[in-house]
Design a protein around this motif. Structure first.
Motif, PDB file in Angstrom:
ATOM      1  N   SER A 174     -25.530   9.118  62.467  1.00 31.19           N
ATOM      2  CA  SER A 174     -26.660   8.022  63.445  1.00 31.19           C
ATOM      3  C   SER A 174     -27.108   7.372  62.935  1.00 31.19           C
ATOM      4  CB  SER A 174     -26.942   9.536  63.472  1.00 31.19           C
ATOM      5  OG  SER A 174     -26.632  10.769  64.141  1.00 31.19           O
ATOM      6  N   PHE A 175     -27.264   7.341  61.681  1.00 31.89           N
ATOM      7  CA  PHE A 175     -28.085   6.484  61.035  1.00 31.89           C
ATOM      8  C   PHE A 175     -27.968   4.861  61.449  1.00 31.89           C
ATOM      9  CE2 PHE A 175     -28.274   3.906  56.866  1.00 31.89           C
ATOM     10  CZ  PHE A 175     -29.416   3.129  57.209  1.00 31.89           C
ATOM     11  N   ARG A 180     -25.645   4.761  63.748  1.00 39.40           N
ATOM     12  CA  ARG A 180     -25.779   3.847  65.681  1.00 39.40           C
ATOM     13  C   ARG A 180     -27.115   3.187  65.516  1.00 39.40           C
ATOM     14  NH1 ARG A 180     -22.701   8.268  66.649  1.00 39.40           N
ATOM     15  NH2 ARG A 180     -24.784   9.681  67.013  1.00 39.40           N
ATOM     16  N   ASN A 181     -28.072   3.770  64.804  1.00 40.28           N
ATOM     17  CA  ASN A 181     -29.582   3.545  64.955  1.00 40.28           C
ATOM     18  C   ASN A 181     -29.760   2.100  64.233  1.00 40.28           C
ATOM     19  OD1 ASN A 181     -32.714   4.510  63.647  1.00 40.28           O
ATOM     20  ND2 ASN A 181     -31.978   3.869  65.546  1.00 40.28           N
ATOM     21  N   PRO A 188     -36.056   3.201  69.689  1.00 40.76           N
ATOM     22  CA  PRO A 188     -35.143   3.367  68.091  1.00 40.76           C
ATOM     23  C   PRO A 188     -35.287   2.775  66.589  1.00 40.76           C
ATOM     24  CG  PRO A 188     -34.230   2.404  70.176  1.00 40.76           C
ATOM     25  CD  PRO A 188     -35.418   2.437  70.604  1.00 40.76           C
ATOM     26  N   LEU A 237     -42.847  10.526  65.103  1.00 40.43           N
ATOM     27  CA  LEU A 237     -42.059  10.217  66.533  1.00 40.43           C
ATOM     28  C   LEU A 237     -41.738  11.021  67.732  1.00 40.43           C
ATOM     29  CD1 LEU A 237     -40.384   8.296  68.439  1.00 40.43           C
ATOM     30  CD2 LEU A 237     -38.939   8.070  66.592  1.00 40.43           C
ATOM     31  N   LYS A 250     -29.409  10.924  71.127  1.00 40.89           N
ATOM     32  CA  LYS A 250     -28.211  10.544  70.285  1.00 40.89           C
ATOM     33  C   LYS A 250     -27.454   8.716  70.011  1.00 40.89           C
ATOM     34  CE  LYS A 250     -27.564  15.766  69.750  1.00 40.89           C
ATOM     35  NZ  LYS A 250     -26.824  16.436  70.167  1.00 40.89           N
ATOM     36  N   ALA A 251     -27.827   8.563  71.583  1.00 44.07           N
ATOM     37  CA  ALA A 251     -26.327   7.710  71.614  1.00 44.07           C
ATOM     38  C   ALA A 251     -27.231   5.682  69.876  1.00 44.07           C
ATOM     39  CB  ALA A 251     -26.070   6.338  72.933  1.00 44.07           C
ATOM     40  N   THR A 252     -28.851   6.419  70.988  1.00 45.07           N
ATOM     41  CA  THR A 252     -29.556   4.993  69.815  1.00 45.07           C
ATOM     42  C   THR A 252     -29.626   5.672  68.348  1.00 45.07           C
ATOM     43  OG1 THR A 252     -31.245   6.183  70.445  1.00 45.07           O
ATOM     44  CG2 THR A 252     -30.446   4.031  72.268  1.00 45.07           C
ATOM     45  N   GLY A 253     -29.078   7.012  68.407  1.00 42.87           N
ATOM     46  CA  GLY A 253     -29.193   7.018  66.846  1.00 42.87           C
ATOM     47  C   GLY A 253     -30.380   7.907  66.170  1.00 42.87           C
ATOM     48  N   PHE A 254     -30.462   8.668  66.956  1.00 49.13           N
ATOM     49  CA  PHE A 254     -31.317  10.208  66.738  1.00 49.13           C
ATOM     50  C   PHE A 254     -30.396  11.248  66.285  1.00 49.13           C
ATOM     51  CE2 PHE A 254     -34.738   8.099  68.646  1.00 49.13           C
ATOM     52  CZ  PHE A 254     -35.802   8.689  68.469  1.00 49.13           C
ATOM     53  N   SER A 255     -29.883  11.771  65.635  1.00 47.74           N
ATOM     54  CA  SER A 255     -29.139  12.640  64.694  1.00 47.74           C
ATOM     55  C   SER A 255     -29.186  14.412  65.723  1.00 47.74           C
ATOM     56  CB  SER A 255     -29.142  13.057  63.901  1.00 47.74           C
ATOM     57  OG  SER A 255     -30.776  13.514  63.172  1.00 47.74           O
TER      58      SER A 255
END
Ligand code: ATP
Ligand code: MG
Lengths: 230, 420
Positions: free
Chosen positions: A80-81, A83-84, A109, B6, B322-327
């Motif tokens: 996740s990190f 991707r972020n 993001p 956030l 989730k795609a943009t980086g949230f776990s």
């Protein structure tokens, strides 16, 4: 040249409803600042490959390296990190959070990454919106703008954390030729001026021909690379 | 690291766009907590009132000397028949005094004990009330008025006249209201009393006594200890009962056992004497909590439903986040926070409404002859109830939010994006 993304012997199977070998021994590299397009018939596995490369799909065989770091089998939280911070993703269908404003969508993001102050993030977000000529929409709700505008907001969002790599699954798929041209120009400039690597799935041959490299897929396999053949 | 600011802002935005469903879910909690607070304040108020009714005027330990046959009959003490089997028929108790031997030193000793708030003497005796041609059987208790006022709220039960008057009048009597009615006596009148097998004494009525228990009020009267001693023709160390009030009611049982052994007297603790009373209190508490928990479970299901629906509607949002980086954890916290916000807002509102209703009940007049000191419905506003109620709200919404939010955590973004 440094390698941003490298795929080594990627294989993927769908087990349901019947065992189906979608991706067969995929190998390729993407260098820094390179603008690569993926082409191929519908159903040949382009989106499936992109989901694996974007780290969202972890159910595959083979190895994936980002900036020479192995990211296969990393924990979900770490992915996740990644991707972020390192990967921007633009979908074929403009995926925005409908309840939030355009500006908030772009900022999210970066807020998640939390490397910058809120003012800096907002400043950056306006900057990105301006490059895409949609800064006047900043305060509008994401559900209240047109499809082409949404697509550009999604691109702005993909850019907000200055990632190493942007992936797009037919990002110009439902744009008119003018907007499609506009998006191509933006991508081209980012790769030239800012050294951004791009990996874009497209069905548009004109679009593909103007990129640095075309990866041709057929039946889950990479077949030829026209530029390198010539 | 979790960026709470956030996560909360995303949760808040989701809730605000679904304000109707959110409010309904929150109202469920409000209703549950509001009724819990109202119920518990009212029920414990009622408990306290009934406790006061009985327990305030009941000593924690009551000491007296019981008339019972001696366990060691004289024949057992006789050495000559020691190894034989003795049968004594028809044992009768020796008619000993009801008097407590050495009562004054015992009172002194008890008052020195640091657990004891006060130990005071009483003389209980049976008498006849005589007014004109009417003769009624009853009880007269000699009391130490000042101490009774201090320890047993005796003043609450004097409904006419005053305690002072008894203190100042030598031959005064506080007459049970039931007796007064039967004999149509007023304050200032004289009533004649006579102990069993004794002379007739005229006493001046200085006030009326009402305990709230009709059977007691029909026979019971009070006078000063000295007055009763004089009526009975006894010296001033003649004491039949000692009433003890403790600082901590829980110490009553061990202390009463100790007194019983040490002084060879009968000592009854309040718990044994009023066992059925505790049962009533327990049952009322049980009802309160059963009703409140039921309401909260219903509210919890409401939250569970609404959150499930919300997650279903926000599938796209979850995939994008989730795609943009949230776990997965971030996403779970986003929905968890929504449940907790509903619980928090609903809970606080519930506390306010509960407080309002309880305060309202507190002002409703409630007059009954049985309870002379009560003016309005009893309410016990304990801050602890508000803390419990709030924790209740947070806990139930946490449980209701947990499963749906866990589902959101596990959603596979690829599936959603493909599904478009
Ligand atoms: N969840 C799934 N289970 C089984 N088979 C699947 C699943 N998802 C996709 N497929 C199959 O895998 C193949 C590759 O699908 P994919 O979406 O990658 O194609 P694509 O190249 O992106 O096509 P298009 O250009 O139409 O988007 C298709 O034949 C599809 O039917
Ligand atoms: Mg596709």
């Amino acid at each position: 040249m440094t390698t941003v993304l490298e795929a080594k012997h990627i294989n993927k199977y769908f087990k349901k409803p019947v065992l189906f070998h979608v991706l067969k021994d995929i190998n390729f590299k993407i260098e820094k600042g390179e603008f690569t397009s993926i082409m191929g018939k519908s159903g040949c596995g382009k989106s499936t490959l992109l989901y694996i490369l974007s780290t969202m799909d972890t159910d595959y065989e083979g190895e994936l390296l980002l900036n020479d770091e192995l990211i296969t089998n990393q924990s979900r939280d770490y992915l996740s990190f990644i991707r972020n911070k390192h990967i921007g993703f633009v979908f074929q269908f403009h995926y925005l959070l409908a309840d939030f404003t355009v500006l908030e969508n772009v900022m999210l993001p970066a807020k998640k990454l939390a490397e910058k102050s809120l003012q800096e993030i907002e400043f950056d977000a306006y900057e990105k919106l301006r490059t895409l000529n949609i800064d006047h929409l900043a305060k509008k709700k994401a559900s209240h703008i047109s499809g082409g505008e949404k697509q550009r907001v999604a691109i702005a969002r993909a850019l907000i954390n200055n990632p190493a790599l942007i992936m797009g699954d037919e990002p110009t798929g439902n744009l008119d030729s003018y907007n499609s041209e506009n998006v191509f120009d933006i991508f081209k400039r980012l790769s030239l001026e800012e050294g951004l690597s791009l990996l874009v799935v497209t069905h548009d041959e004109d679009f593909a021909n103007r990129t640095d490299k075309i990866i041709m897929m057929e039946d889950g396999r990479i077949v030829t690379n026209p530029r390198q053949m010539i | 690291m979790t960026n709470w600011k956030l996560i909360l802002s995303i949760g808040k935005t989701h809730l605000l766009t679904k304000i109707k469903q959110t409010s309904i879910a929150a109202l469920g909690v409000t209703f549950g907590i509001g009724s819990y607070i109202t119920l518990v304040c009212f029920m414990t108020g009622l408990n306290a009132m009934l406790d006061n009714l009985i327990l305030n005027q009941t000593p924690h330990i009551h000491i007296y000397s019981e008339i019972e046959p001696s366990k060691n009959q004289p024949v057992d003490m006789y050495y000559g028949v020691k190894n034989s089997f003795n049968v004594v028929h028809s044992i009768k108790p020796k008619l000993s005094q009801k008097n407590i031997h050495n009562a004054l030193p015992i009172i002194h000793y008890l008052n020195a004990n640091e657990k004891v708030r006060g130990a005071i003497p009483q003389i209980k005796t049976q008498i006849f009330y005589i007014a004109g041609s009417i003769e009624l059987g009853g009880n007269l208790t000699g009391i130490n008025l000042i101490e009774e006022l201090r320890l047993f709220n005796f003043g609450d039960y004097i409904i006419e006249g005053s305690a002072k008057a008894l203190e100042n009048t030598d031959n005064g009597i506080l007459l049970g209201i039931g007796i007064a009615k039967k004999m149509s006596l007023k304050i200032g009148d004289r009533v004649q009393v006579s102990p069993i097998g004794g002379d007739v004494f005229p006493l001046k009525i200085v006030g009326f006594y009402q305990s709230g228990i009709a059977d007691v009020d029909a026979i019971q009267s009070f006078a000063n200890i000295k007055t009763v001693q004089r009526i009975l023709g006894r010296p001033n160390n003649y004491i039949t009962d000692i009433n003890v009030k403790l600082y901590d009611i829980e110490k009553a049982i061990p202390l009463s056992k100790k007194i019983q052994q040490q002084f060879n007297l009968k000592a009854v603790d309040i718990k044994t004497a009023n066992a059925q009373f505790e049962t009533g209190t327990t049952i009322r508490n049980l009802i309160t909590y059963a009703v409140s928990i039921t309401l909260l479970i219903v509210a919890g299901f409401g939250i569970y439903n609404i959150l499930n629906m919300l997650i279903y509607e926000k599938m796209n949002d979850i995939a994008i986040l989730k795609a943009t980086g949230f776990s997965g954890r971030d996403v779970q916290f986003i929905f968890m926070s929504q449940a907790m916000i509903i619980g928090f807002v609903g809970g606080i509102l519930g506390l306010i409404i509960g407080f309002g209703l309880a305060s309202l009940i507190d002002t409703i007049p409630f007059k009954t002859e049985a309870l002379p000191t009560i003016e309005t419905y009893p309410i016990n506003m304990n801050p602890l109830f508000f803390i419990i109620g709030f924790s209740f709200a947070m806990l139930s919404t946490f449980l209701a939010g947990y499963l749906p939010s866990k589902r959101a955590r596990k959603i596979d973004p690829v599936k959603i994006i493909r599904g478009q």
